[in-house]
Design an enzyme around this catalytic site. Structure first.
Site, mmCIF file in Angstrom:
data_model
loop_
_atom_site.group_PDB
_atom_site.id
_atom_site.type_symbol
_atom_site.label_atom_id
_atom_site.label_comp_id
_atom_site.label_asym_id
_atom_site.label_seq_id
_atom_site.Cartn_x
_atom_site.Cartn_y
_atom_site.Cartn_z
ATOM 1 N N LYS A 61 -2.788 -1.798 7.713
ATOM 2 C CA LYS A 61 -4.589 -1.952 7.751
ATOM 3 C C LYS A 61 -4.997 -2.756 8.236
ATOM 4 O O LYS A 61 -6.524 -2.430 9.520
ATOM 5 C CB LYS A 61 -4.674 -1.910 6.048
ATOM 6 C CG LYS A 61 -6.637 -1.615 5.972
ATOM 7 C CD LYS A 61 -6.628 -1.840 4.584
ATOM 8 C CE LYS A 61 -8.319 -0.936 4.296
ATOM 9 N NZ LYS A 61 -8.371 -1.497 3.238
ATOM 10 N N HIS B 161 -1.980 3.704 -6.166
ATOM 11 C CA HIS B 161 -2.115 2.471 -5.112
ATOM 12 C C HIS B 161 -2.531 1.568 -6.509
ATOM 13 O O HIS B 161 -3.085 0.229 -6.480
ATOM 14 C CB HIS B 161 -4.016 2.686 -4.626
ATOM 15 C CG HIS B 161 -4.238 1.763 -3.132
ATOM 16 N ND1 HIS B 161 -4.648 0.502 -3.482
ATOM 17 C CD2 HIS B 161 -3.822 1.762 -1.633
ATOM 18 C CE1 HIS B 161 -5.351 0.005 -2.794
ATOM 19 N NE2 HIS B 161 -4.611 0.520 -1.810
ATOM 20 N N ARG C 241 0.502 -1.392 0.040
ATOM 21 C CA ARG C 241 -0.393 0.381 0.143
ATOM 22 C C ARG C 241 0.741 1.029 -0.363
ATOM 23 O O ARG C 241 1.669 1.067 0.787
ATOM 24 C CB ARG C 241 -0.939 0.153 1.602
ATOM 25 C CG ARG C 241 -2.158 -1.170 1.304
ATOM 26 C CD ARG C 241 -2.677 -0.601 2.407
ATOM 27 N NE ARG C 241 -3.521 -2.194 2.227
ATOM 28 C CZ ARG C 241 -3.307 -3.726 3.035
ATOM 29 N NH1 ARG C 241 -2.159 -3.552 3.553
ATOM 30 N NH2 ARG C 241 -4.288 -4.413 3.126
ATOM 31 N N HIS D 108 -3.694 -8.943 2.595
ATOM 32 C CA HIS D 108 -5.491 -9.058 2.817
ATOM 33 C C HIS D 108 -5.424 -10.615 3.672
ATOM 34 O O HIS D 108 -4.708 -11.559 3.705
ATOM 35 C CB HIS D 108 -5.933 -10.046 1.508
ATOM 36 C CG HIS D 108 -5.950 -8.443 0.376
ATOM 37 N ND1 HIS D 108 -6.553 -8.554 -1.160
ATOM 38 C CD2 HIS D 108 -6.027 -7.477 0.799
ATOM 39 C CE1 HIS D 108 -6.235 -7.744 -1.449
ATOM 40 N NE2 HIS D 108 -5.928 -6.327 -0.526
ATOM 41 N N ARG E 229 -0.645 -2.097 -7.166
ATOM 42 C CA ARG E 229 -1.554 -3.537 -6.420
ATOM 43 C C ARG E 229 -2.546 -4.125 -7.406
ATOM 44 O O ARG E 229 -2.235 -5.129 -7.427
ATOM 45 C CB ARG E 229 -1.562 -3.056 -4.909
ATOM 46 C CG ARG E 229 -1.094 -3.139 -4.271
ATOM 47 C CD ARG E 229 -1.813 -2.029 -2.726
ATOM 48 N NE ARG E 229 -2.879 -3.435 -1.757
ATOM 49 C CZ ARG E 229 -1.919 -3.896 -0.994
ATOM 50 N NH1 ARG E 229 -0.687 -3.968 -1.483
ATOM 51 N NH2 ARG E 229 -3.065 -4.719 -0.711
ATOM 52 N N TYR F 269 -3.699 -17.810 8.824
ATOM 53 C CA TYR F 269 -2.325 -18.214 8.114
ATOM 54 C C TYR F 269 -1.347 -17.070 9.012
ATOM 55 O O TYR F 269 -1.395 -15.380 9.313
ATOM 56 C CB TYR F 269 -2.079 -18.108 7.351
ATOM 57 C CG TYR F 269 -2.763 -18.754 6.062
ATOM 58 C CD1 TYR F 269 -1.673 -20.367 6.552
ATOM 59 C CD2 TYR F 269 -3.821 -18.898 5.275
ATOM 60 C CE1 TYR F 269 -2.317 -21.453 5.950
ATOM 61 C CE2 TYR F 269 -4.720 -20.196 4.788
ATOM 62 C CZ TYR F 269 -3.974 -21.672 4.708
ATOM 63 O OH TYR F 269 -4.093 -22.282 4.242
#
Length: 407
Positions: free
Chosen positions: A270, A333, A243, A360, A336, A370
């Site tokens: 985030k 952005h 990001r 994510h 990404r 995970y």
């Protein structure tokens, strides 16, 4: 004889407390210290009780008699006035501690640790501006859908539809927190899901995803004539596809160039989970060169005004515009989305690996998240092959899609 104001004023303190009677159980208790207190003696359920009605002169004779008469009506109905007074006071105290503002602040305190600081501050400012002045002081259980809708309508009239919808969502979270903490019975915001004038259109970040055009963009970035620091940020943006905010506030203490990893702490992410970015050889080379210029300080990309602050959040965007790349073509952005699309559709890497690298939330078959080092070997290979692929595009090499699952 009933009391008079003259008689009350004439009652002087004595060595011991004494009573001056009025009528119907009302009397004035005169204490040695000089205080004069109204008391009501009454019987209920066969028991004699005493009730405080205030202090003279704050409570005058007429007010004391009015209170007495109200209490006697309750007694006649079989209600203990002293007990009712305690219940009313407890209810008032509970109402004061269960206002929408207090519950919202408690909710915010509990969830802000899951957010980046900027989002937490922005959320509270919205509540303070658009909600607290209007419904903040009301008990949360008494707020009607119409009252909440009026607040959201004011936001709509400012032309900030996305803010109105975001506030509605967050209000729903506050109400559900109130339900869970036994401060209200239901989510009032749920009644307003379809009440706002229109829902904002989802705006996607502009991104170049055609490999040929990506090659053109890489050549433009390579030829950028700005400062070395901004040039390095531009080159790393597509290569690492973190990001933009995560890149600009990167610190040297997070970089291990010998191990070729960048470890981002949870507080900067985030999703509030620590993240590991494997560094391809090209990124390590850029960072080693940059370290000679900025390695003496804290920030990898310091502000032009000094190392106390990182570079501006607009730096990469401004650089793209200076190169002639429009906002409709590419945003900071958008790197990404560019990586996400090409890694999947062109290079054939597994979607879960890409999602891990995008930071994510990815869960295993049992629904557990995970950890940050999951598939690190595979992700390291993916990041190196991605950097190599960008170099080939920059050189104008032919684009060849790999077979699905080849990675």
């Amino acid at each position: 004889m009933p009391l008079s104001d003259t008689g009350i004023r004439a009652s002087k303190p004595r060595e011991k407390a004494y009573k001056v009677a009025d009528e119907k159980g009302l009397f004035l208790l005169v204490n040695p210290g000089g205080s004069r207190l109204w008391r009501l003696k009454y019987r209920i359920d066969g028991k004699e009780k005493l009730m405080a009605l205030g202090a003279y002169p704050d409570v005058g004779l007429k007010d004391a008699r009015d209170k007495r008469d109200e209490a006697r009506k309750l007694i006649a109905a079989g209600i203990d006035p002293a007990q009712k007074k305690k219940s009313d006071e407890a209810e008032a105290k509970e109402r004061a501690t269960n206002t929408f503002e207090l519950v919202a602040c408690e909710w915010h305190e509990n969830v802000k640790g899951e957010w980046i600081e900027k989002h937490a501050v922005r959320t509270m400012k919205l509540f303070e501006r658009d909600l607290f002045p209007f419904i903040g002081g009301k008990p949360i259980n008494e707020i009607k859908p119409r009252e909440l809708l009026e607040c959201l309508r004011r936001v709509e009239k400012r032309g900030t539809l996305s803010t109105a919808h975001r506030l509605l969502t967050q209000c729903g979270q506050v109400f559900r927190y109130g339900v869970a903490s036994d401060r209200c019975e239901r989510d009032t915001a749920a009644d307003l899901r379809d009440a706002l004038v229109k829902k904002p259109q989802v705006e996607h970040f502009a991104a170049i995803t055609d490999p040929k055009r990506v090659g053109e963009l890489m050549r433009m970035i390579d030829a950028y004539q700005g400062t070395a620091i901004v040039s390095a940020a531009l080159k790393l943006s597509p290569m690492l596809f973190v990001r933009p905010g995560e890149l600009r506030i990167a610190e040297w203490s997070e970089m291990n160039l010998d191990a070729a990893v960048w470890e981002l702490p949870a507080k900067k992410m985030k999703m509030r989970n620590p993240h590991v970015v494997p560094l391809p050889a090209q990124a390590v080379a850029i960072l080693r060169e940059l370290h000679e210029m900025t390695g003496h300080g804290k920030h990898v990309f310091p502000s032009w005004g000094g190392d106390k602050r990182p570079m501006s959040s607009n730096t990469v965007r401004v650089a793209l515009r200076a190169m002639g790349v429009t906002a409709e073509e590419m945003t900071a952005h958008g790197f990404r989305a560019m990586a996400r699309t090409i890694l999947d559709e062109v290079l054939g890497f597994r979607v879960d690996l890409i999602e891990h690298q995008l930071a994510h939330n990815v869960v295993d078959p049992n629904g557990r998240a995970y950890n940050r080092t999951a598939f690190l070997v595979e992700r390291r290979d993916m990041m190196q092959r991605w950097a190599d692929y960008l170099d080939k595009l920059k050189a104008g090499a032919e684009v060849i899609a790999l077979e699905r699952g080849a990675a």
